[in-house]
Scaffold this motif. Structure first.
Motif, short mmCIF file in Angstrom:
data_model
loop_
_atom_site.label_atom_id
_atom_site.label_comp_id
_atom_site.label_asym_id
_atom_site.label_seq_id
_atom_site.Cartn_x
_atom_site.Cartn_y
_atom_site.Cartn_z
N ARG A 73 0.84 -1.20 0.00
CA ARG A 73 0.00 0.00 0.00
C ARG A 73 0.87 1.25 0.00
O ARG A 73 1.97 1.24 0.53
N TYR A 74 0.32 2.32 -0.56
CA TYR A 74 0.96 3.62 -0.41
C TYR A 74 0.88 4.04 1.05
O TYR A 74 -0.07 3.68 1.76
N ALA A 75 1.83 4.84 1.49
CA ALA A 75 1.85 5.34 2.87
C ALA A 75 2.46 6.72 2.92
O ALA A 75 3.39 7.02 2.16
N GLU A 76 1.94 7.54 3.80
CA GLU A 76 2.50 8.87 4.03
C GLU A 76 3.82 8.75 4.78
O GLU A 76 4.04 7.77 5.50
N ASN A 77 4.67 9.74 4.64
CA ASN A 77 5.93 9.83 5.38
C ASN A 77 6.85 8.62 5.19
O ASN A 77 7.52 8.19 6.13
N ARG A 78 6.84 8.07 3.98
CA ARG A 78 7.74 6.98 3.62
C ARG A 78 8.40 7.32 2.30
O ARG A 78 7.82 8.00 1.47
N LYS A 79 9.60 6.82 2.10
CA LYS A 79 10.27 6.98 0.81
C LYS A 79 9.71 5.96 -0.17
O LYS A 79 9.34 4.85 0.22
N PHE A 80 9.69 6.33 -1.45
CA PHE A 80 9.27 5.42 -2.51
C PHE A 80 10.54 4.80 -3.09
O PHE A 80 11.29 5.46 -3.81
N ILE A 81 10.78 3.54 -2.73
CA ILE A 81 11.97 2.83 -3.17
C ILE A 81 11.54 1.72 -4.12
O ILE A 81 10.66 0.92 -3.80
N LEU A 82 12.18 1.67 -5.27
CA LEU A 82 11.87 0.64 -6.26
C LEU A 82 13.17 0.20 -6.92
O LEU A 82 13.89 1.03 -7.48
N GLY A 83 13.47 -1.07 -6.83
CA GLY A 83 14.70 -1.59 -7.42
C GLY A 83 15.93 -0.92 -6.85
O GLY A 83 16.92 -0.71 -7.54
N GLY A 84 15.85 -0.57 -5.57
CA GLY A 84 16.97 0.08 -4.90
C GLY A 84 17.11 1.56 -5.21
O GLY A 84 18.03 2.22 -4.74
N GLU A 85 16.19 2.09 -5.99
CA GLU A 85 16.23 3.49 -6.40
C GLU A 85 15.18 4.29 -5.64
O GLU A 85 14.00 3.90 -5.60
N GLU A 86 15.59 5.40 -5.04
CA GLU A 86 14.62 6.28 -4.40
C GLU A 86 14.02 7.19 -5.46
O GLU A 86 14.74 7.91 -6.14
N ILE A 87 12.71 7.11 -5.61
CA ILE A 87 12.00 7.87 -6.64
C ILE A 87 11.18 8.96 -5.96
O ILE A 87 10.45 8.69 -5.01
N GLU A 88 11.31 10.15 -6.46
CA GLU A 88 10.59 11.30 -5.90
C GLU A 88 9.09 11.11 -6.13
O GLU A 88 8.64 10.98 -7.26
N PHE A 89 8.35 11.06 -5.02
CA PHE A 89 6.89 10.91 -5.08
C PHE A 89 6.32 11.33 -3.74
O PHE A 89 7.01 11.23 -2.73
N GLU A 90 5.07 11.76 -3.73
CA GLU A 90 4.49 12.28 -2.49
C GLU A 90 4.21 11.20 -1.44
O GLU A 90 4.00 11.52 -0.27
N LYS A 91 4.22 9.95 -1.83
CA LYS A 91 4.00 8.84 -0.90
C LYS A 91 5.07 7.78 -1.11
O LYS A 91 5.68 7.69 -2.17
N GLY A 92 5.23 6.96 -0.10
CA GLY A 92 6.09 5.80 -0.22
C GLY A 92 5.22 4.55 -0.13
O GLY A 92 4.00 4.63 -0.29
N LEU A 93 5.85 3.43 0.13
CA LEU A 93 5.13 2.18 0.27
C LEU A 93 5.28 1.67 1.69
O LEU A 93 6.33 1.78 2.31
N LEU A 94 4.21 1.10 2.21
CA LEU A 94 4.16 0.61 3.58
C LEU A 94 4.73 -0.80 3.66
O LEU A 94 4.36 -1.67 2.87
#
Length: 162
Positions: free
Chosen positions: A7-28
Motif C-alpha cells: 500500500r501507499y503510505a504517508e511519510n515513507r520513501k518510494f523505493i523501487l529496485g533500490g532506487e529512491e523515486i521522488e513521489f508524495e508517498k512511499g510504500l508501507l
C-alpha cells in the motif's frame, strides 16, 4: 515466479529496485517495502524451492525493520549461488498508476544487475498501469510480478559475500 504488493503510505520513501523515486508517498512495509525486489527475491527462492521471503526475513524480526531490500536481495543471491545456481534471466513487471517509472527503469535494472553480479541484459524491468482500475488504478498501492530463470554456475569460487 514471484509476486508482491504494498500500500501507499504517508511519510515513507518510494523505493523501487533500490532506487529512491521522488513521489508524495512511499510504500508501507516492515523493510523499505521495495515491492519489485520482493517479487524478484520470491521468484529466485521459488526457482529452487527455498521458500519465500517471509520465511527468510520475517516481518516479526526487528532486525529487518527498515532494512534495504537490496541487502536482502544480496543475501538471496548468495543462497542460490551456494546451491550452485545464478540468474540466467529475470523478467519483472511493476504495476503502478503513479509515479511514472519509465525514466528510472535503466537505473533500476543496473542496481539489480550489480547486486546479483550479472549483466544488465539478464534483468528486464517493465512498468504498466491498470488504466485507473482496481487496487493500483485507484492509487491504493503498487504490485509487482517477477519470473526468474536460474542456470547452473560455471564459476563456483566467486560467490559474492556481503
Amino acid at each position: 515466479m514471484g509476486y508482491d504488493v504494498h500500500r501507499y503510505a504517508e511519510n515513507r520513501k518510494f523505493i523501487l529496485g533500490g532506487e529512491e523515486i521522488e513521489f508524495e508517498k512511499g510504500l508501507l512495509g516492515h523493510s523499505d517495502a521495495d515491492v519489485l525486489v520482493h517479487a524478484l527475491m520470491d521468484a529466485m527462492l521459488g526457482a529452487l524451492a527455498l521458500g519465500d521471503i517471509g520465511k527468510h526475513f520475517p516481518d516479526t524480526d526487528p532486525k529487518y525493520s527498515g532494512i534495504s531490500s537490496m541487502k536482502l536481495l544480496s543475501h538471496v543471491d548468495r543462497l542460490i549461488k551456494e546451491k550452485g545456481y545464478e540468474i540466467s534471466n529475470a523478467d519483472c513487471i511493476v504495476v503502478a498508476q503513479k509515479p511514472k517509472l519509465a525514466p528510472h527503469i535503466g537505473k533500476i535494472r543496473q542496481n539489480i544487475a550489480n547486486t546479483v553480479n550479472t549483466d544488465i541484459n539478464n534483468i528486464s524491468v517493465k512498468a504498466t498501469t491498470e488504466e485507473k482500475l482496481g487496487f493500483t488504478g485507484n492509487m491504493d498501492g503498487v504490485k509487482a510480478y517477477a519470473v526468474c530463470i536460474l542456470k547452473e554456475r560455471t564459476e563456483k569460487n566467486d560467490i559474492k559475500m556481503s
